[in-house]
Enzyme design. Sequence first.
Site, short mmCIF file in Angstrom:
data_model
loop_
_atom_site.label_atom_id
_atom_site.label_comp_id
_atom_site.label_asym_id
_atom_site.label_seq_id
_atom_site.Cartn_x
_atom_site.Cartn_y
_atom_site.Cartn_z
CB THR A 181 -0.87 0.04 1.27
OG1 THR A 181 0.00 0.02 2.40
CG2 THR A 181 -1.81 -1.14 1.34
CD GLU A 327 -5.53 -1.58 1.26
OE1 GLU A 327 -5.62 -0.98 0.16
OE2 GLU A 327 -5.02 -1.08 2.27
CE LYS A 436 -16.55 17.27 14.33
NZ LYS A 436 -16.60 16.15 15.21
CD1 TRP A 441 -18.73 15.51 10.37
CD2 TRP A 441 -16.53 15.78 10.11
NE1 TRP A 441 -18.10 14.83 11.39
CE2 TRP A 441 -16.75 14.97 11.25
CE3 TRP A 441 -15.21 16.08 9.75
CZ2 TRP A 441 -15.71 14.48 12.04
CZ3 TRP A 441 -14.18 15.58 10.54
CH2 TRP A 441 -14.43 14.79 11.66
#
Length: 540
Positions: A181, A327, A436, A441
């Site tokens: 990754t 993944e 935030k 958000w």
Amino acid sequence: MRSTMMQMPLTVNQILERGNQIFGNREIVSRRPDKSLHRTNYAALYRRSRQLAAALLEAGIKPGDRVATLMWNHAFHLEAYFGIPAAGAVLHTLNLRLAPEDIAYIINDAQDRILIVDDVLIPLMEKVKPKVKLERIIVVPTTGAPVPESYDNYERFIDRDAFNYRYPELDENAACGMCYTSGTTGRPKGVVYSHRSTVLHALGVALPDCLNLSVMDAVLAVTPMFHANSWGVPYAAVMVGAAQVYPGQHMGAIDLLDLMENEGVTLAMGVPTIWLTILQALEAEPTRWKLKKGMRMMVGGSAAPPAMITAFEKYDLSIKHGWGMTELSPVGTLSWLKPEHLGLPLEEQHRIRALQGLPLPLVELRVMGEEKALPWDGKSVGELQARGPWVTGGYYNSPTDPDKFTVDGWLRTGDVASISPGGHMRISDRTKDLIKSGGEWISSVDIENAIMSHPAVAEAAVIAVKHPKWDERPLAAVVVKQGKSVTEEELRRHLEVHFAKWQIPDDWAFIDAVPRTSTGKFLKTKLREDFKSWISRTPG
Ligand code: AMP
């Protein structure tokens, strides 16, 4: 009662066999380092991949051993894609854009035994070599220049008659490939693909509503072959007999457009930053290239700005947006329209096509709230989780990590998303990129997309900066198109149509280029670092 069906393990070798038997004359074209073209075909791929497999076995490689590649996108790399698994070994593709220390860490973690490397990458490999224990380094003479005596020459290594080569008996769940990754948080982790997951993924991406890949196609893989198997398309292309076109190390917009024109490319894949540079080249010289009408461009790896999708339509080029992860082998979703969408106004159809899209068959998605899965209502936003036969259930060499997997066996993607009633998924952000502000958000991706829909903007990335009262506020880093100009105030007004006042950035920075990750995505960690002492201008 058991079925009467045969138990046939799914293996990558079956794809190689089919490529040779049915599509032997289909072409593989690769750009050499000097930009000249190397041409070969699936019959030669078959012969040479099996020679490589036989040579690896003779060199002492045992089933399950890791053989690494440090290579650009070209036909020799495709030989490794098939030849290494054909020996029962594991193809471990190394990211050549990483620092030598990181490459060394990954080689050591995977315990690679042999490395196959492009001659042009010898200088990089030599920085890695003192830090790793490789048994053998095999150099591919891509330039035609002699290989230094101290290394094995790939052509000499594979030089043999492998006509009667027999594949080792393979369990379909045996490992065939490995990719680390990108590791934006913590050390990179190894994902191990099986023969079975690779074959199923190839079938999945080839489907008509997905990439609609067929023998009629010529596919250009701009996505690096070291990044999640170039999205699995090299395997899918051999399976269906599509011709393949590889750019080598030449990833600039002009070189890519020339290849697309000269080789009649019908499908190309890349991250949005590649398509943004291609769009700019087309806009600068709209009549220079004669591309195949309706050429499909698969874009993924980060969010495709909707404005870019519409802009390409002017040139009769069609963007296919998808979402995935290393993944997930890597493709999880692709966006396509259903019959009921065809009657909708064009603008609405564009909106749907710009979403990350529908899960591929066999991939399951859910969006989790605090305690339970949220409804597919297009509004409820939570953590995206996935499972399926080509989704990893763990990482190589790591104990099961509760941050990455749920107790009931789903992968926690780290993406924040919603899913509409018909199944179209929409990513609003990475968990760590959300902003935030005053307890609410703000999606950085939504604001970036809106800024990038302004005609004077080439690129935009939005990050959080600290604010004494609101905790965080969005800062927009903007790259203006060459020859154009735009002010902060104009961009703010442009955003007012779509966003509430408190969501619109008060902080703007005009920069020359957005920093990129090793796979070509916007590197927000670097931007955060660059702006870490910035004090937000939003009044308290
Ligand atoms: P990688 O494993 O390096 O391919 O990175 C996977 C991550 O890239 C995902 O978890 C997403 O955060 C991001 N990503 C991939 N495709 C998209 C997309 N179409 N839109 C938004 N983010 C994406």
